[in-house]
Design an enzyme around this catalytic site. Sequence first.
Site, PDB file in Angstrom:
ATOM      1  N   SER A 153     -38.265  20.535  53.380  1.00 14.77           N
ATOM      2  CA  SER A 153     -39.690  20.197  53.389  1.00 14.77           C
ATOM      3  C   SER A 153     -40.397  20.953  54.504  1.00 14.77           C
ATOM      4  O   SER A 153     -39.799  21.246  55.549  1.00 14.77           O
ATOM      5  CB  SER A 153     -39.877  18.694  53.598  1.00 14.77           C
ATOM      6  OG  SER A 153     -41.239  18.371  53.811  1.00 14.77           O
ATOM      7  N   TYR A 168     -37.757  11.165  57.937  1.00 16.89           N
ATOM      8  CA  TYR A 168     -37.796  12.142  56.845  1.00 16.89           C
ATOM      9  C   TYR A 168     -37.717  13.572  57.372  1.00 16.89           C
ATOM     10  O   TYR A 168     -36.910  14.383  56.902  1.00 16.89           O
ATOM     11  CB  TYR A 168     -39.076  11.951  56.038  1.00 16.89           C
ATOM     12  CG  TYR A 168     -39.258  12.930  54.907  1.00 16.89           C
ATOM     13  CD1 TYR A 168     -38.534  12.797  53.734  1.00 16.89           C
ATOM     14  CD2 TYR A 168     -40.177  13.969  55.008  1.00 16.89           C
ATOM     15  CE1 TYR A 168     -38.707  13.691  52.687  1.00 16.89           C
ATOM     16  CE2 TYR A 168     -40.365  14.867  53.969  1.00 16.89           C
ATOM     17  CZ  TYR A 168     -39.623  14.721  52.797  1.00 16.89           C
ATOM     18  OH  TYR A 168     -39.798  15.602  51.770  1.00 16.89           O
TER      19      TYR A 168
END
Length: 262
Positions: A153, A168
């Site tokens: 990401s 995350y």
Amino acid sequence: MTLPPPPAADFPHERTAIVTGAASPRGIGRATAARLAAEGWSVAVLDLDEAACRDVAARIADEHGVACLGIGADIRDRDAVRAAVDRVNGELPQLVGLVNNAGVSSPVPFLEVSEAEWHRVIDVNLHGTFHVTQAAAKIMAERRLGRIVNISSTSAERGGGVYGRAAYSASKAALLGLSRTLARELGPYGITANSVAPGSIDTDIMGGRLTDERKAVLLKDLPVGRIGTVRDVAAVVAFLLSEHAGYLTGVTYDVNGGSHIA
């Protein structure tokens, strides 16, 4: 005296890719599975919901005329993962590709994140990826051919994003390091390992469908002038799994519309 490994195998016409987290209707995994099938890959759809996996696999098989398999498994469970990969190896053509897409997000700020929340995210995004990758890579190594793509990401590169926070971002940053290590360790076995780091993509992992207000905020940081789609990511993943990407390994492809320019 240590002998060099055998040369890499030829890229087979009939080949299989495992795509984890591919049952979500609006997810990157499902779009990637469909893209690979359109390019002639047999596909194994691996996700938590067995019924959903079978349905997605059946739809892809009907649309693209390739062999597909839907398997329900929790990637946090090493034994379940091994059993799933063994099924793929036994029922579909040669396993060549792996897309580690399964993951969970977390909008909790660092000072508020609980130990349970931290472990929840790390267990899926990192430990789960480890389980699937090790099981698949052992098969690839025997045949001296493999393509591994980890879905990271932009949050891992810029330190958080519009939705994912500390847990995350940390888990996705770990995948970047894992990809680079796999590139070095598995290269002699004819296996490449790369990462794709999506930015603002309209998927449910961002907390649901994007409202017009949220899109307006995101667009301020996007030079291309639009929100990314799952198809944008799937196209890059498909290239990295292809025969033409054999000299690319240990790299990260940013698919973010210019929101983060390294």
